[in-house]
Design a protein around this motif. Structure first.
Motif, PDB file in Angstrom:
ATOM      1  N   THR A 126       0.829  -1.201   0.000  1.00  0.00           N
ATOM      2  CA  THR A 126       0.000   0.000   0.000  1.00  0.00           C
ATOM      3  C   THR A 126       0.866   1.253   0.000  1.00  0.00           C
ATOM      4  O   THR A 126       2.034   1.228   0.356  1.00  0.00           O
ATOM      5  N   ILE A 127       0.250   2.344  -0.408  1.00  0.00           N
ATOM      6  CA  ILE A 127       0.834   3.674  -0.279  1.00  0.00           C
ATOM      7  C   ILE A 127      -0.257   4.568   0.291  1.00  0.00           C
ATOM      8  O   ILE A 127      -1.446   4.223   0.260  1.00  0.00           O
ATOM      9  N   ARG A 128       0.150   5.692   0.854  1.00  0.00           N
ATOM     10  CA  ARG A 128      -0.838   6.609   1.434  1.00  0.00           C
ATOM     11  C   ARG A 128      -0.635   8.014   0.885  1.00  0.00           C
ATOM     12  O   ARG A 128       0.492   8.500   0.814  1.00  0.00           O
ATOM     13  N   LEU A 129      -1.739   8.629   0.533  1.00  0.00           N
ATOM     14  CA  LEU A 129      -1.756  10.016   0.076  1.00  0.00           C
ATOM     15  C   LEU A 129      -2.402  10.852   1.168  1.00  0.00           C
ATOM     16  O   LEU A 129      -3.468  10.488   1.681  1.00  0.00           O
ATOM     17  N   ARG A 130      -1.772  11.942   1.524  1.00  0.00           N
ATOM     18  CA  ARG A 130      -2.350  12.876   2.490  1.00  0.00           C
ATOM     19  C   ARG A 130      -2.307  14.275   1.905  1.00  0.00           C
ATOM     20  O   ARG A 130      -1.276  14.721   1.420  1.00  0.00           O
ATOM     21  N   LEU A 131      -3.440  14.940   1.943  1.00  0.00           N
ATOM     22  CA  LEU A 131      -3.543  16.351   1.581  1.00  0.00           C
ATOM     23  C   LEU A 131      -3.785  17.111   2.876  1.00  0.00           C
ATOM     24  O   LEU A 131      -4.611  16.685   3.687  1.00  0.00           O
ATOM     25  N   SER A 132      -3.085  18.202   3.068  1.00  0.00           N
ATOM     26  CA  SER A 132      -3.290  19.005   4.271  1.00  0.00           C
ATOM     27  C   SER A 132      -3.114  20.479   3.928  1.00  0.00           C
ATOM     28  O   SER A 132      -2.696  20.825   2.821  1.00  0.00           O
ATOM     29  N   ARG A 133      -3.431  21.334   4.911  1.00  0.00           N
ATOM     30  CA  ARG A 133      -3.400  22.777   4.690  1.00  0.00           C
ATOM     31  C   ARG A 133      -2.639  23.506   5.796  1.00  0.00           C
ATOM     32  O   ARG A 133      -3.198  24.352   6.480  1.00  0.00           O
ATOM     33  N   PRO A 134      -1.361  23.221   5.965  1.00  0.00           N
ATOM     34  CA  PRO A 134      -0.632  23.937   7.013  1.00  0.00           C
ATOM     35  C   PRO A 134      -0.454  25.407   6.626  1.00  0.00           C
ATOM     36  O   PRO A 134      -0.014  25.713   5.521  1.00  0.00           O
ATOM     37  N   GLY A 135      -0.834  26.303   7.500  1.00  0.00           N
ATOM     38  CA  GLY A 135      -0.676  27.729   7.235  1.00  0.00           C
ATOM     39  C   GLY A 135      -1.417  28.216   6.008  1.00  0.00           C
ATOM     40  O   GLY A 135      -1.017  29.203   5.394  1.00  0.00           O
ATOM     41  N   ARG A 149      -1.521  26.813   3.130  1.00  0.00           N
ATOM     42  CA  ARG A 149      -0.917  26.282   1.906  1.00  0.00           C
ATOM     43  C   ARG A 149      -1.401  24.847   1.718  1.00  0.00           C
ATOM     44  O   ARG A 149      -1.766  24.180   2.667  1.00  0.00           O
ATOM     45  N   LEU A 150      -1.328  24.358   0.499  1.00  0.00           N
ATOM     46  CA  LEU A 150      -1.632  22.960   0.231  1.00  0.00           C
ATOM     47  C   LEU A 150      -0.349  22.156   0.339  1.00  0.00           C
ATOM     48  O   LEU A 150       0.670  22.541  -0.232  1.00  0.00           O
TER      49      LEU A 150
END
Length: 150
Positions: free
Chosen positions: A82-91, A93-94
Motif C-alpha cells: 500500500t501507499i498513502r496520500l495525504r492532503l493538508s493545509r498547514p498555514g 498552503r496545500l
C-alpha cells in the motif's frame, strides 16, 4: 478516507498498483474545491500523480528485491503493498504527502530527451514552492510537496 470540507487533512490509502495515480488525481479533484483551493487543482493533481507513481515504482522494486539484496528495513507485510496520500493545509498552503514502504530517499533522474519517463521529481521541483522527503516514524518514507500558485 477523510475529506470533509472542514477537515484540516484528507487521507487516502491506495494499493501500490498502476491505477493508483488515477485514483490520487480523482481524490485531489474532489477535495480541493471544498477547501476553496480549486485554482490549484490541475497542478495538485499532476503533482499527486507524480508522487504516487514514484511510490508505486519504489514499492514494486522493494517487493521484487531478492533476499540478500540491498534492501531497506521492511515495514510490516500488511502495509508493504500500500501507499498513502495525504492532503493538508498547514498555514493555508496545500501540502501533498505520499508514504511508501521503501525508506530509501527519492533520487531525481536525468532523463534522456527522448525518454517517456524519469522526469517526475524534476516536474515536482519545477511546479512546487518546496518539496522534500523524510523517513516515516513507522518505516518507509514520506515524499512531500507544496504546489506553487495562488
Amino acid at each position: 478516507m477523510q475529506s470533509n470540507p472542514g477537515s484540516p487533512h484528507s487521507d487516502l490509502t491506495l494499493a501500490a498498483r498502476p491505477g493508483a495515480a488515477r485514483q490520487a488525481r480523482r481524490h485531489v479533484a474532489r477535495v480541493l474545491p471544498g477547501w476553496g483551493m480549486a485554482g490549484l487543482a490541475d497542478t495538485a493533481e499532476l503533482l499527486a500523480s507524480e508522487l504516487v507513481t514514484n511510490a508505486v515504482r519504489a514499492t514494486a522494486a522493494l517487493v521484487a528485491a531478492a533476499p540478500g539484496e540491498d534492501r531497506p528495513p521492511v515495514v510490516p507485510p500488511d502495509r508493504l503493498g500500500t501507499i498513502r496520500l495525504r492532503l493538508s493545509r498547514p498555514g493555508g498552503r496545500l501540502r501533498i504527502e505520499v508514504w511508501d514502504a521503501d525508506g530509501r530517499p527519492p533520487v531525481p533522474r536525468a532523463a534522456d530527451a527522448d525518454a517517456e519517463g524519469g522526469r517526475g521529481l524534476l516536474l515536482v521541483a519545477a511546479l512546487s514552492a518546496g518539496w522534500g522527503w523524510h523517513p516515516a516514524r513507522d518505516g518507509g518514507k514520506v515524499v512531500w510537496c507544496e504546489p506553487a500558485g495562488p
